[in-house]
Design a protein around this motif. Structure first.
Motif, PDB file in Angstrom:
ATOM      1  N   MET A  28      19.384 -21.254  47.703  1.00 44.27           N
ATOM      2  CA  MET A  28      18.535 -22.373  47.328  1.00 44.27           C
ATOM      3  C   MET A  28      17.532 -21.823  46.316  1.00 44.27           C
ATOM      4  SD  MET A  28      15.790 -22.909  50.455  1.00 44.27           S
ATOM      5  CE  MET A  28      17.016 -23.290  51.674  1.00 44.27           C
ATOM      6  N   PRO A  29      16.847 -22.669  45.583  1.00 43.18           N
ATOM      7  CA  PRO A  29      15.867 -22.173  44.605  1.00 43.18           C
ATOM      8  C   PRO A  29      14.841 -21.243  45.239  1.00 43.18           C
ATOM      9  CG  PRO A  29      16.306 -24.492  44.213  1.00 43.18           C
ATOM     10  CD  PRO A  29      17.001 -24.146  45.499  1.00 43.18           C
ATOM     11  N   GLU A  30      14.467 -20.216  44.493  1.00 42.59           N
ATOM     12  CA  GLU A  30      13.624 -19.150  45.020  1.00 42.59           C
ATOM     13  C   GLU A  30      12.298 -19.661  45.564  1.00 42.59           C
ATOM     14  OE1 GLU A  30      12.877 -15.625  46.344  1.00 42.59           O
ATOM     15  OE2 GLU A  30      14.471 -15.552  44.838  1.00 42.59           O
ATOM     16  N   GLN A  31      11.651 -20.571  44.834  1.00 47.54           N
ATOM     17  CA  GLN A  31      10.340 -21.054  45.284  1.00 47.54           C
ATOM     18  C   GLN A  31      10.431 -21.752  46.637  1.00 47.54           C
ATOM     19  OE1 GLN A  31       8.070 -19.247  43.304  1.00 47.54           O
ATOM     20  NE2 GLN A  31       6.868 -21.137  43.466  1.00 47.54           N
ATOM     21  N   THR A  32      11.481 -22.534  46.825  1.00 50.63           N
ATOM     22  CA  THR A  32      11.681 -23.208  48.106  1.00 50.63           C
ATOM     23  C   THR A  32      12.019 -22.197  49.188  1.00 50.63           C
ATOM     24  OG1 THR A  32      12.463 -25.189  46.962  1.00 50.63           O
ATOM     25  CG2 THR A  32      13.002 -24.997  49.289  1.00 50.63           C
ATOM     26  N   SER A  33      12.894 -21.243  48.853  1.00 47.88           N
ATOM     27  CA  SER A  33      13.310 -20.237  49.819  1.00 47.88           C
ATOM     28  C   SER A  33      12.128 -19.436  50.352  1.00 47.88           C
ATOM     29  CB  SER A  33      14.336 -19.301  49.181  1.00 47.88           C
ATOM     30  OG  SER A  33      14.712 -18.272  50.062  1.00 47.88           O
ATOM     31  N   ARG A  34      11.181 -19.112  49.475  1.00 40.83           N
ATOM     32  CA  ARG A  34      10.026 -18.316  49.916  1.00 40.83           C
ATOM     33  C   ARG A  34       9.233 -19.012  51.017  1.00 40.83           C
ATOM     34  NH1 ARG A  34       7.606 -16.534  44.001  1.00 40.83           N
ATOM     35  NH2 ARG A  34       9.334 -15.159  43.394  1.00 40.83           N
ATOM     36  N   LEU A  35       9.295 -20.318  51.036  1.00 44.33           N
ATOM     37  CA  LEU A  35       8.513 -21.073  52.012  1.00 44.33           C
ATOM     38  C   LEU A  35       9.271 -21.306  53.311  1.00 44.33           C
ATOM     39  CD1 LEU A  35       5.755 -22.403  52.353  1.00 44.33           C
ATOM     40  CD2 LEU A  35       6.733 -24.523  51.439  1.00 44.33           C
ATOM     41  N   VAL A  36      10.584 -21.524  53.250  1.00 48.08           N
ATOM     42  CA  VAL A  36      11.322 -21.933  54.455  1.00 48.08           C
ATOM     43  C   VAL A  36      12.349 -20.916  54.931  1.00 48.08           C
ATOM     44  CG1 VAL A  36      10.958 -24.377  53.984  1.00 48.08           C
ATOM     45  CG2 VAL A  36      13.037 -23.265  53.131  1.00 48.08           C
ATOM     46  N   ASP A  37      12.802 -20.009  54.075  1.00 47.13           N
ATOM     47  CA  ASP A  37      13.758 -18.962  54.469  1.00 47.13           C
ATOM     48  C   ASP A  37      12.988 -17.744  54.976  1.00 47.13           C
ATOM     49  OD1 ASP A  37      16.098 -20.278  53.952  1.00 47.13           O
ATOM     50  OD2 ASP A  37      16.525 -19.273  52.065  1.00 47.13           O
ATOM     51  N   VAL A  38      12.436 -17.859  56.138  1.00 50.42           N
ATOM     52  CA  VAL A  38      11.547 -16.815  56.659  1.00 50.42           C
ATOM     53  C   VAL A  38      12.371 -15.617  57.127  1.00 50.42           C
ATOM     54  CG1 VAL A  38       9.720 -16.318  58.326  1.00 50.42           C
ATOM     55  CG2 VAL A  38       9.953 -18.627  57.372  1.00 50.42           C
ATOM     56  N   ARG A  39      11.985 -14.407  56.685  1.00 48.40           N
ATOM     57  CA  ARG A  39      12.592 -13.140  57.095  1.00 48.40           C
ATOM     58  C   ARG A  39      14.016 -12.967  56.560  1.00 48.40           C
ATOM     59  NH1 ARG A  39      12.860 -11.228  62.346  1.00 48.40           N
ATOM     60  NH2 ARG A  39      11.488  -9.453  61.974  1.00 48.40           N
TER      61      ARG A  39
END
Length: 369
Positions: free
Chosen positions: A224-235
């Motif tokens: 998924m886009p990096e900015q979104t991933s940083r918020l919801v793809d934890v760890r």
């Protein structure tokens, strides 16, 4: 074996990533679990961990159903491991990401994606459970695949092989950090002539490059886009690191597909996806592009998960919980979820598939919903 020659880089999962994800301090285990060699192997990996006997991996006192432990979400992910026996073995028809869902060799996960719908049974964080009776599971799968015979009718799962999803309730890349179950599964499907394993992952575990898949395992890197991933793809591994690993996994003998999931809609979402697709196009070689395929799954959320997330990671809910864009819908299992409103979702699906045709034209979309 991994080469130690100075001319060949040692391909290992970065120590800092493994250490950040896993630091097992307590192992819950079912009675007499050490009768299984795999259980003994796992315990030997973590000799300093406290061992706590439990009646069942599905009912752990102090963790099972304990909503109050949501505050310890990440600590439980990192420090708790469960060992159990998989007693019920069945391959379940799927026909989306795979023809069959294989019996689990693990459930739970060391990562903590805030949209994850896996049951929050173990401390509302669901740390990894390893099923130690791996020989029984692999034997069942080999017999099941043999009974299917050749795949006579191609479908969107695969034109030739029966596809078995081996990671429905876990992430196999993380599972491989705590046991050899994944190595055994990759070895199994390397020798089964009519079947292929498949699993989605958000973790780059380069130890898997030392396995010998021989085309028998499909790795689906979730992007998924990096900015979104940083918020919801934890760890999880960074999206850029996942893209950088794709060519290496193809070269090592894996089939590699992309799992565009979940697609999270916000005001700038389509521009972000255009940038991501360009990163994939620029970051993969022609051999990889020729075998790429993708599945697209738009976000499904629910109020129960939203309430729990507010206890440990409320910032992610700014993206995930959007009543202005979502509507309630009953799922196939009878639960109420929220999904993007009709007919908006249909238009968004079409916009994204059109964008893939433009930015990554060799990547066929296996299904989208």
């Amino acid at each position: 074996m991994t080469s130690t020659s100075p001319d060949v880089p040692v391909r290992r999962t970065p120590a800092e990533l493994a250490d950040r994800l896993i630091d097992i301090k307590r192992i819950y285990h079912e009675p007499d679990i050490e009768r299984f060699p795999r259980a003994r192997d796992v315990m030997d990996r973590f000799p300093e961990a406290e061992r706590v006997q439990i009646l069942s991996h599905q009912a752990i006192p102090g963790l099972y159903g304990n909503e109050g432990s949501a505050a310890d979400w990440v600590r439980n992910k990192r420090e708790v491991l469960v060992l159990g026996e998989k007693k019920s073995l069945a391959a379940r028809r799927n026909e989306r990401s795979s023809d069959w869902i294989a019996p689990s060799t693990a459930n739970g996960c060391a990562m903590a994606c805030s949209y994850c719908y896996v049951p929050r049974r173990k401390g509302y964080a669901n740390p990894i459970t390893v099923f130690a009776n791996i020989e029984k599971i692999t034997g069942y799968l080999e017999r099941h695949a043999k009974r299917q015979g050749p795949k006579l009718v191609p479908n969107q799962c695969d034109p030739v092989d029966w596809i078995y999803d081996i990671g429905e309730n876990s992430d196999c890349s993380a599972d491989a950090m705590v046991s050899d179950n994944v190595r055994d599964l990759v070895g199994l499907f390397a020798r089964i002539p009519n079947a292929k394993a498949s699993f989605a992952t958000k973790l780059v575990n380069r130890d898997l490059l030392d396995y010998d898949p021989r085309g028998g395992t499909r790795v689906r890197f979730s992007l998924m886009p990096e900015q979104t991933s940083r918020l919801v793809d934890v760890r999880t591994s960074k999206v850029a690191d996942r893209i950088a690993a794709i060519d290496d996994f193809v070269a090592a003998g894996y089939e590699v597909h992309l799992n565009f999931s979940p697609v999270i809609v916000h005001e700038n979402w389509l521009a972000d996806w255009a940038e991501l697709l360009e990163q994939v196009a620029d970051g993969t070689n022609d051999r990889t592009k020729a075998q790429l395929a993708a599945e697209i799954i738009f976000l499904t959320h629910n109020e129960g998960l939203h309430d729990v997330n507010m206890l440990w990671h409320p910032r992610g809910e700014d993206l995930l919980w959007r009543p202005d864009l979502q509507q309630a819908k009953r799922s196939q299992n009878g639960q109420w979820n929220v999904r993007y409103k009709s007919p908006w979702k249909g238009r968004w699906v079409q916009q994204l598939t059109d964008l893939i045709d433009e930015k990554l034209p060799t990547c066929r979309v296996r299904y989208a919903f």
